[in-house]
Design an enzyme around this catalytic site. Structure first.
Site, PDB file in Angstrom:
ATOM      1  N   LYS A  40       1.054  -0.869  -0.138  1.00 25.17           N
ATOM      2  CA  LYS A  40      -0.044   0.014   0.083  1.00 25.17           C
ATOM      3  C   LYS A  40       1.428   0.936  -0.211  1.00 25.17           C
ATOM      4  O   LYS A  40       2.059   1.646   0.866  1.00 25.17           O
ATOM      5  CB  LYS A  40      -0.784  -0.082   1.095  1.00 25.17           C
ATOM      6  N   SER A  47      -9.865   2.283   2.729  1.00 24.51           N
ATOM      7  CA  SER A  47      -9.711   2.868   2.187  1.00 24.51           C
ATOM      8  C   SER A  47      -8.092   1.747   0.992  1.00 24.51           C
ATOM      9  O   SER A  47      -7.798   2.395  -0.305  1.00 24.51           O
ATOM     10  CB  SER A  47      -8.565   4.238   3.017  1.00 24.51           C
ATOM     11  N   SER A  57      -9.619  -0.339   6.573  1.00 22.94           N
ATOM     12  CA  SER A  57      -9.041  -0.248   5.724  1.00 22.94           C
ATOM     13  C   SER A  57      -8.293  -1.436   5.047  1.00 22.94           C
ATOM     14  O   SER A  57      -8.769  -1.593   3.684  1.00 22.94           O
ATOM     15  CB  SER A  57      -8.153   1.304   5.683  1.00 22.94           C
TER      16      SER A  57
END
EC number: 6.3.5.7
Length: 497
Positions: free
Chosen positions: A91, A166, A190
């Site tokens: 990420k 997210s 997330s």
């Protein structure tokens, strides 16, 4: 509905194998890490135009790391870890010295960090090639990746729908066969929420058990890095790599890592006898999508058939979690994001000699931050201001304490709690973007766990009968009992096969 990207679309079978299977092939020298890594890089090149899971792909860096693993194994060295040679998607909120770290924001476009995050370092030391950095909501604020400054990620199950947020990029990469492993962060869901929407496994470890050093902060008391993969065992193997005390992180807890891999292997026999499972009453009621509730109830019955004792649990303050979370988080955001002022790193806009330093800072922040980030900064600044701090922020913290107490009382009765991960299946891109409250409500089931700092997992629990899209089952364990997630999760996974 099927995910054509895994079922039909993968021309190279290496991109559909589990990480554990790939590790076995690499370590026995049946295939090389370079072959596995190249297969996934080819897969990214073939499908990421549809998915947009990646913000940056580091082909040269990934292949160099794979070659290093192959060289060591060919020389007779033991693998650096159980996952050595198996590539991973990271990420884009963890710093990396060899790739940009943008947090999906124009504020950090092109930013090159002078140091690796601890999670990044541990991945490298484990011999895991990093394929690239994945898309996300800007500064991890959002539930659909639609807040990314570089465009949303599309769900491989239906390209018109969100992959969640997210960290939608990491989960979508797994679901599309672009990576066998991925790293995310979980501030209010997330990791778990995108896992639910993409039929993958995602874990939020206990707060403080995975280092936050080098993780670009959203809300420091809530943020937690964690592993995600396509199976419970793969997720456990990655969890073991990234967890552990870190002296560079003041919130890191100095205690042994929970035996997550052992637990996952033990749970694979499918036996849940003696396990008390609590169904959270507040997350099992009207208002959720019927197909989600149907899948959840079927999952609970499956656990019962595997020997678990099912108990209904009342957590009354969970109803107040959404309001408390969306006060505490913006307050921490307004403080953490004050560092992005255009003076030291990242974007600097309007510095043409006609503006004062204060004006350059204000202009830079206006140009660099997206609408949702600005909304949360303003809300947090307001809630922390004189005359409102006691009325809003302190009240939210009191609710946070009550939620933690609800969890503690529940674990006096049961070993683990369960709920749907999300109230609905994946929604269409654009459907909620103009209604922040609707978007916030999507995290209803996941955020209480972050407020209490406990451990949680989302794993596949079937497809909704009304949409044909994936539904996630959420498991919630007490602090530092992350192994319970893997034991129960692996047993549930085995029971579905």
């Amino acid at each position: 509905m099927t995910n054509k990207y895994l079922v039909e679309g993968s021309e190279n079978e290496l991109t559909t194998k589990t990480a554990a299977e790939l590790a076995g092939l690499i370590h026995s020298r049946e295939v090389t890490s370079r072959e596995v890594t190249q297969a996934h890089l080819d897969r990214i090149a073939a499908v990421d135009g549809d998915i947009h899971a990646f913000l940056h792909v580091g082909q040269e860096e990934a292949l160099n790391a794979a070659d290093d693993v192959d060289k060591r194994l060919d020389a007779g060295e033991a693998p650096a870890s159980a996952l050595a040679g198996v590539p991973l998607a990271l990420k884009d909120v963890f710093t990396t010295t060899d790739a940009p770290t943008t947090a999906a924001s124009k504020m950090l476009e092109g930013y090159m960090s002078p140091y690796d995050a601890t999670v990044t370092r541990k991945i490298r030391e484990a011999g895991i090639p990093i394929l690239g950095k994945t898309n996300m909501d800007e500064f991890a604020m959002g539930s659909s990746t639609e807040n990314s400054a570089y465009g949303p990620t599309h769900n491989p199950w239906d390209l018109e729908r969100t992959a969640g947020g997210s960290g939608g990029g990491s989960s979508a990469a797994l679901a599309a066969g672009q990576a066998p492993l991925a790293i995310g962060t979980d501030t209010g869901g997330s990791i778990r929420q995108p896992a639910a929407l993409t039929n993958t496994v995602g874990v939020k470890p206990t707060y403080g058990t995975v280092s936050r050093y080098g993780l670009i902060a959203c809300a420091s008391s809530l943020d937690q890095g964690g592993p995600t993969a396509r199976t419970v065992l793969d997720t456990a193997l990655l969890h073991e790599v990234i967890a552990g005390h870190d002296a560079f992180d003041a919130t890191s807890v100095n205690r042994p890592v929970a035996p997550v891999v052992q637990a996952a292997r033990e749970g694979a026999n499918g036996d849940l006898k003696g396990v008390k499972v609590g169904v959270v009453k507040q997350f099992d009621r009207d208002g959720y999508q019927p197909g989600v509730l149907e899948a959840f109830h079927a999952s609970v019955e499956q656990m019962r058939s595997q020997g678990a004792e099912i108990v209904e649990v009342d957590c009354p303050h969970f109803d107040d979690a959404l309001g408390a979370y969306y006060l505490i988080l913006p307050c921490e955001v307004s403080s953490n994001l004050a560092r992005f002022d255009g003076m030291r790193y990242g974007l600097r806009a309007g510095d043409d000699g006609t503006r004062s330093a204060d004006e350059v800072m204000a202009y830079t922040r206006a140009q660099g931050f997206g609408p949702e980030v600005k909304r949360r900064i303003i809300l947090g600044t307001y809630a922390l201001s004189v005359g409102y701090y006691d009325a809003y922020y302190l009240q939210a913290q009191r609710v946070r304490t009550l939620i933690a107490q609800d969890f503690a009382k529940a674990y006096e009765q049961v070993d683990i709690l369960v709920s749907p991960t999300t109230p609905t299946t994946a929604f269409k891109l654009g459907e909620k973007v103009t209604d922040p409250l609707e978007m916030y409500n999507f995290d209803l089931c996941t955020l209480p766990l972050n407020l209490a700092g406990l451990a949680g997992m989302s794993l596949p629990s079937g497809l909704a009968s009304d949409t044909g899209l994936p539904v996630g089952l959420q498991l919630m364990a007490p602090a530092f009992q992350d192994d319970r997630l893997y034991r129960v999760g692996a047993a549930f996974e085995a029971g579905r096969k």
